[in-house]
Write an enzyme that holds these catalytic residues in place. Sequence first.
Site, PDB file in Angstrom:
ATOM      1  N   ASP A  57      -8.163   4.206   1.125  1.00 55.79           N
ATOM      2  CA  ASP A  57      -7.195   4.317   2.210  1.00 55.79           C
ATOM      3  C   ASP A  57      -7.931   4.691   3.495  1.00 55.79           C
ATOM      4  O   ASP A  57      -8.474   5.791   3.596  1.00 55.79           O
ATOM      5  CB  ASP A  57      -6.150   5.376   1.869  1.00 55.79           C
ATOM      6  N   ARG A  65      -3.394  -0.645   5.261  1.00 57.90           N
ATOM      7  CA  ARG A  65      -3.933  -1.708   4.410  1.00 57.90           C
ATOM      8  C   ARG A  65      -2.998  -2.896   4.261  1.00 57.90           C
ATOM      9  O   ARG A  65      -3.411  -4.051   4.436  1.00 57.90           O
ATOM     10  CB  ARG A  65      -4.281  -1.147   3.022  1.00 57.90           C
ATOM     11  N   CYS A  70       0.867  -1.180   0.000  1.00 58.31           N
ATOM     12  CA  CYS A  70       0.000   0.000   0.000  1.00 58.31           C
ATOM     13  C   CYS A  70       0.908   1.235   0.000  1.00 58.31           C
ATOM     14  O   CYS A  70       2.058   1.137  -0.397  1.00 58.31           O
ATOM     15  CB  CYS A  70      -0.985  -0.019   1.167  1.00 58.31           C
TER      16      CYS A  70
END
Length: 173
Positions: free
Chosen positions: A137, A19, A13
């Site tokens: 996100d 993540r 990520c």
Amino acid sequence: MTASRPYRVTVVCTGNICRSPMAEFVLRERFTEAGLGDRVVVDSAGTHSWEVGNAADPRTLAVLERNGHEDFGGADHVARKFERSWFDEVDLVLAADSGHARELRRLARTDAHRDKIRMLRSFDPESERAGTLDMDDPWYGEDESAFDQTYAEVTAAADGVVEHVRRELDRRA
């Protein structure tokens, strides 16, 4: 990949604090549950160096705890940046969103390296059908609901990743 070398998965990520570590820990647990924990190594990284050296976001660890996961590395996580040279050792690189996939393709030196890059959510049949492969996100969210959404996206794709890797291991055996 040789029979003695484990299959390596890296989840990517932006900063490697939300993540990608969440997916790393969930996948590590799923591979263990599937009896593949000794044959598969899962780690994570970011495309940028902003968070290098930082721990996983506490909200990432909280959502895992709320959902009953054991600690599969969260307490020891240290953010790092994906390095071009890793393509030589990693078998599967899972991007959290299309921006990460583009950055990873830019880093890849060969077609073989580019072939290792997949969107994490491409392993979720529903996400694949809907064409919604990007993960938002959660870092920008004001509450924990964004992390719950990310968790749902990760867990929806996890079994597909495990089955893909199982097929790869069988094919290469």
